[in-house]
Structures are given as structure tokens and as C-alpha cells.
Design a protein around this motif. Structure first.
Motif, PDB file in Angstrom:
ATOM      1  N   PRO A  64       7.100   7.168   0.996  1.00 21.41           N
ATOM      2  CA  PRO A  64       8.427   6.615   1.307  1.00 21.41           C
ATOM      3  C   PRO A  64       8.340   5.592   2.435  1.00 21.41           C
ATOM      4  CG  PRO A  64       8.517   9.007   1.121  1.00 21.41           C
ATOM      5  CD  PRO A  64       7.066   8.637   1.115  1.00 21.41           C
ATOM      6  N   ALA A  65       9.001   4.468   2.267  1.00 17.42           N
ATOM      7  CA  ALA A  65       8.949   3.399   3.255  1.00 17.42           C
ATOM      8  C   ALA A  65      10.003   3.627   4.337  1.00 17.42           C
ATOM      9  CB  ALA A  65       9.169   2.051   2.583  1.00 17.42           C
ATOM     10  N   LEU A  66       9.563   3.588   5.595  1.00 19.76           N
ATOM     11  CA  LEU A  66      10.454   3.615   6.745  1.00 19.76           C
ATOM     12  C   LEU A  66      10.582   2.201   7.286  1.00 19.76           C
ATOM     13  CD1 LEU A  66       8.959   6.767   8.534  1.00 19.76           C
ATOM     14  CD2 LEU A  66      11.064   6.660   7.175  1.00 19.76           C
TER      15      LEU A  66
ATOM     16  N   ALA B 175       3.240   2.370  -9.166  1.00 20.84           N
ATOM     17  CA  ALA B 175       3.179   2.973  -7.854  1.00 20.84           C
ATOM     18  C   ALA B 175       3.736   4.383  -7.898  1.00 20.84           C
ATOM     19  CB  ALA B 175       3.973   2.132  -6.844  1.00 20.84           C
ATOM     20  N   GLY B 176       3.259   5.205  -6.951  1.00 19.50           N
ATOM     21  CA  GLY B 176       3.867   6.513  -6.737  1.00 19.50           C
ATOM     22  C   GLY B 176       3.145   7.660  -7.383  1.00 19.50           C
ATOM     23  N   SER B 177       1.877   7.515  -7.773  1.00 20.52           N
ATOM     24  CA  SER B 177       1.215   8.606  -8.475  1.00 20.52           C
ATOM     25  C   SER B 177       0.037   9.197  -7.727  1.00 20.52           C
ATOM     26  CB  SER B 177       0.722   8.091  -9.834  1.00 20.52           C
ATOM     27  OG  SER B 177      -0.191   7.011  -9.669  1.00 20.52           O
ATOM     28  N   ALA B 178      -0.098   8.897  -6.435  1.00 20.92           N
ATOM     29  CA  ALA B 178      -1.274   9.361  -5.718  1.00 20.92           C
ATOM     30  C   ALA B 178      -0.945  10.406  -4.677  1.00 20.92           C
ATOM     31  CB  ALA B 178      -1.981   8.179  -5.041  1.00 20.92           C
TER      32      ALA B 178
ATOM     33  N   ASN C 161       6.936   4.614  13.292  1.00 23.90           N
ATOM     34  CA  ASN C 161       7.003   4.549  11.833  1.00 23.90           C
ATOM     35  C   ASN C 161       5.713   4.002  11.234  1.00 23.90           C
ATOM     36  OD1 ASN C 161       9.602   5.509  11.960  1.00 23.90           O
ATOM     37  ND2 ASN C 161      10.588   3.560  11.485  1.00 23.90           N
ATOM     38  N   ASP C 162       5.161   2.955  11.857  1.00 21.12           N
ATOM     39  CA  ASP C 162       3.943   2.349  11.324  1.00 21.12           C
ATOM     40  C   ASP C 162       2.735   3.256  11.525  1.00 21.12           C
ATOM     41  OD1 ASP C 162       5.487   0.239  10.578  1.00 21.12           O
ATOM     42  OD2 ASP C 162       4.685  -1.186  12.033  1.00 21.12           O
ATOM     43  N   ALA C 163       2.692   3.983  12.661  1.00 18.06           N
ATOM     44  CA  ALA C 163       1.604   4.944  12.864  1.00 18.06           C
ATOM     45  C   ALA C 163       1.705   6.082  11.850  1.00 18.06           C
ATOM     46  CB  ALA C 163       1.627   5.486  14.288  1.00 18.06           C
ATOM     47  N   LEU C 164       2.929   6.516  11.556  1.00 15.47           N
ATOM     48  CA  LEU C 164       3.117   7.573  10.562  1.00 15.47           C
ATOM     49  C   LEU C 164       2.726   7.091   9.168  1.00 15.47           C
ATOM     50  CD1 LEU C 164       4.103  10.354   9.678  1.00 15.47           C
ATOM     51  CD2 LEU C 164       6.452   9.442   9.642  1.00 15.47           C
ATOM     52  N   GLY C 165       3.132   5.868   8.802  1.00 17.88           N
ATOM     53  CA  GLY C 165       2.754   5.323   7.506  1.00 17.88           C
ATOM     54  C   GLY C 165       1.252   5.217   7.355  1.00 17.88           C
ATOM     55  N   ALA C 166       0.567   4.761   8.398  1.00 12.82           N
ATOM     56  CA  ALA C 166      -0.895   4.657   8.340  1.00 12.82           C
ATOM     57  C   ALA C 166      -1.531   6.032   8.234  1.00 12.82           C
ATOM     58  CB  ALA C 166      -1.408   3.924   9.581  1.00 12.82           C
ATOM     59  N   ALA C 167      -0.949   7.026   8.909  1.00 14.85           N
ATOM     60  CA  ALA C 167      -1.465   8.391   8.820  1.00 14.85           C
ATOM     61  C   ALA C 167      -1.346   8.934   7.401  1.00 14.85           C
ATOM     62  CB  ALA C 167      -0.714   9.290   9.804  1.00 14.85           C
ATOM     63  N   GLU C 168      -0.216   8.684   6.782  1.00 16.97           N
ATOM     64  CA  GLU C 168      -0.010   9.145   5.403  1.00 16.97           C
ATOM     65  C   GLU C 168      -0.983   8.452   4.452  1.00 16.97           C
ATOM     66  OE1 GLU C 168       4.769  10.141   5.714  1.00 16.97           O
ATOM     67  OE2 GLU C 168       4.118   8.107   5.304  1.00 16.97           O
ATOM     68  N   MET C 169      -1.179   7.148   4.652  1.00 18.01           N
ATOM     69  CA  MET C 169      -2.178   6.430   3.846  1.00 18.01           C
ATOM     70  C   MET C 169      -3.551   7.070   4.002  1.00 18.01           C
ATOM     71  SD  MET C 169      -1.317   2.448   4.687  1.00 18.01           S
ATOM     72  CE  MET C 169       0.322   1.748   4.518  1.00 18.01           C
ATOM     73  N   TYR C 170      -3.933   7.341   5.233  1.00 17.67           N
ATOM     74  CA  TYR C 170      -5.261   7.890   5.507  1.00 17.67           C
ATOM     75  C   TYR C 170      -5.473   9.231   4.811  1.00 17.67           C
ATOM     76  CZ  TYR C 170      -9.083  10.077   8.079  1.00 17.67           C
ATOM     77  OH  TYR C 170     -10.237  10.730   8.397  1.00 17.67           O
ATOM     78  N   VAL C 171      -4.490  10.130   4.925  1.00 16.97           N
ATOM     79  CA  VAL C 171      -4.633  11.460   4.321  1.00 16.97           C
ATOM     80  C   VAL C 171      -4.804  11.354   2.816  1.00 16.97           C
ATOM     81  CG1 VAL C 171      -3.431  13.631   3.868  1.00 16.97           C
ATOM     82  CG2 VAL C 171      -3.433  12.665   6.181  1.00 16.97           C
ATOM     83  N   ILE C 172      -4.007  10.532   2.171  1.00 16.39           N
ATOM     84  CA  ILE C 172      -4.096  10.362   0.720  1.00 16.39           C
ATOM     85  C   ILE C 172      -5.423   9.727   0.320  1.00 16.39           C
ATOM     86  CG2 ILE C 172      -3.146   9.077  -1.244  1.00 16.39           C
ATOM     87  CD1 ILE C 172      -0.377   9.518  -0.039  1.00 16.39           C
TER      88      ILE C 172
ATOM     89  N   ILE D 257       0.840  -1.204   0.000  1.00 17.88           N
ATOM     90  CA  ILE D 257       0.000   0.000   0.000  1.00 17.88           C
ATOM     91  C   ILE D 257       0.870   1.248   0.000  1.00 17.88           C
ATOM     92  CG2 ILE D 257      -1.776   1.284   1.251  1.00 17.88           C
ATOM     93  CD1 ILE D 257      -2.768  -1.379   2.383  1.00 17.88           C
ATOM     94  N   LEU D 258       1.916   1.263   0.819  1.00 20.59           N
ATOM     95  CA  LEU D 258       2.834   2.397   0.815  1.00 20.59           C
ATOM     96  C   LEU D 258       3.369   2.661  -0.587  1.00 20.59           C
ATOM     97  CD1 LEU D 258       5.052   1.771   4.003  1.00 20.59           C
ATOM     98  CD2 LEU D 258       3.325   3.553   3.721  1.00 20.59           C
ATOM     99  N   ALA D 259       3.858   1.608  -1.241  1.00 25.95           N
ATOM    100  CA  ALA D 259       4.444   1.764  -2.567  1.00 25.95           C
ATOM    101  C   ALA D 259       3.418   2.261  -3.571  1.00 25.95           C
ATOM    102  CB  ALA D 259       5.044   0.435  -3.027  1.00 25.95           C
ATOM    103  N   ASP D 260       2.214   1.703  -3.527  1.00 23.91           N
ATOM    104  CA  ASP D 260       1.182   2.074  -4.489  1.00 23.91           C
ATOM    105  C   ASP D 260       0.756   3.530  -4.336  1.00 23.91           C
ATOM    106  OD1 ASP D 260      -0.475   1.626  -6.636  1.00 23.91           O
ATOM    107  OD2 ASP D 260      -2.049   0.641  -5.473  1.00 23.91           O
TER     108      ASP D 260
END
Length: 223
Positions: A177-179, A214-217, A186-197, A170-173
Motif C-alpha cells: 500500500p502506498a503512503l 502488480a500486487g502478487s508478491a 513513510n519512505d523508511a517504512l516502504g523501503a522496509a516492506e520492500m526489503y522483507v518481501i 516498486i511499491l505497486a509491483d
């Protein structure tokens, strides 16, 4: 329906009325991204050893105001879990206990909705402490980013479509950026970024093309 009923019952059974704020309507407009690391993979037998919670206000991820603590567990650390999150017993031996951490954590999240990746596991781990201490379960609404992603990408997919809901995929799609994974912050931040997008895509009624690169959203801000 069942969750609403449990919420009403829990509010009646709450053993410390100073925490009634958890049940009050939240007017902050914020959500909280949550992730926990644990001493093992059994909800009943294992303990939380790290909690990270990050508030999100609109499209702004408030990392400077994040809640992030280590927790000293009662259960022994399993080798299989240590290989995942790399936290050893000596790393958490000086940390506070969950009983000491919970009041601060609950005041941080308040009545805000909680978001996360497979968040039901994190909430169930926290609920066992909350039930022992306050006789309740977390009443906060839950939003799973894997479900948001599924709806945007696979919601109209024909039967037989291959579905990939791995955190890294999901991060890649989404072009995030993957941490290093299995770190609570790191995982809470990744989920936050997913949510905003994904929320921005939902508002604009934009779907994720299946088979795209991947990388266009989307866009998000961190501060």
C-alpha cells in the motif's frame, strides 16, 4: 575493497572511542531501514531536516521501536525541496540540531546494516556531519532495495528491456500500500516492506515476472 579499506582507516581515525561500537560485528540479526529528508538537493550545501530509522528483525518490521526526529538545519530551506516534503522552516525551527540528534541516532543503528531506496544519498548526507564530528564515515553495510528489486525482476532480462525503478512503481509491483511519499517515516517504512518481501523471494529463489500484474508478491508483518 575500497569500502573495507575506508572502514579500517576510519576506525583508526575515530576521534571519540565511545563510538567504536559502530565498527564491531553486529550479532542482533537486524537491519535498519533509513530515510532522510533534506533542506535541498545538494549534499555539500544543504542539511538533513528529518531522519527516520526502523529496525527489521526477520520478517517483522518494528515500527513501535522506530527512530523518527525533525532536525533544525543551518542552511535555508529551498522552495523546491519544500514542495517535495512539505516541511517548512517554521516546522523545524524548534527541532534539535544534528549535533544533538546524532548520538541518539548512532546508538539506535549500532553496527546494523542499513537499507533504503537510493540509500547512498542519505548516507552521504549523514557522512558530512559524522566526518566533522567524529572524523569518520558511517561504516555500516548498505543495502539498496532498488538493487534487490532490479536483481529479482530484471537480472535475467534481455538487452533493451524497459526498467522502472521508481519508488512508487516498486511499491505497486510488490503489492505494498502506498503512503504519502517524501515523508521520512513513510519512505523508511516502504523501503522496509520492500526489503522483507524481496529477501523472502531471494531465499525462495522466486523471481518477479516481467509484465505481470502488480500486487502478487510476498508477505510481511508490522508491529
Amino acid at each position: 575493497m575500497l569500502r573495507a579499506l575506508r572502514r579500517r582507516i576510519d576506525r583508526v581515525l575515530l576521534s571519540d572511542r565511545t563510538y567504536d561500537f559502530l565498527f564491531r560485528p553486529d550479532d542482533s540479526g537486524e537491519v535498519v531501514s533509513l530515510d532522510c529528508e533534506t533542506s535541498g538537493f545538494s549534499i555539500l550545501a544543504d542539511d538533513v531536516i528529518s531522519i527516520a530509522a526502523i529496525r527489521i528483525r526477520g520478517s517483522k518490521i518494528l515500527t513501535s521501536e522506530a527512530f523518527h526526529v525533525l532536525v533544525r538545519p543551518s542552511a535555508a530551506m529551498e522552495a523546491s525541496a519544500i514542495r517535495v516534503h512539505h516541511l517548512r522552516e517554521q516546522d523545524v525551527v524548534g527541532a534539535r540540531t544534528m549535533q544533538q540528534v546524532l548520538p541518539e541516532f548512532l546508538r539506535f543503528i549500532g553496527g546494523r546494516p542499513l537499507i533504503g531506496y537510493w540509500i547512498s544519498f542519505d548516507v552521504r548526507m549523514l557522512n558530512k556531519y559524522l566526518f566533522t564530528w567524529l572524523n569518520i564515515h558511517l561504516p555500516n553495510r548498505r543495502i539498496d532495495v532498488s538493487e534487490l528489486y532490479y536483481e529479482r525482476k530484471y537480472g535475467a532480462a534481455p538487452p533493451g528491456t524497459a526498467v522502472d525503478l521508481r519508488f512508487a512503481a516498486i511499491l505497486a509491483d510488490l503489492g505494498i500500500p502506498a503512503l504519502p511519499q517524501h515523508d521520512a517515516f513513510n519512505d523508511a517504512l516502504g523501503a522496509a516492506e520492500m526489503y522483507v518481501i524481496l529477501e523472502d523471494m531471494r531465499r525462495r529463489k522466486v523471481r518477479i515476472p516481467r509484465g505481470r500484474q502488480a500486487g502478487s508478491a510476498g508477505m510481511f508483518s508490522i508491529g
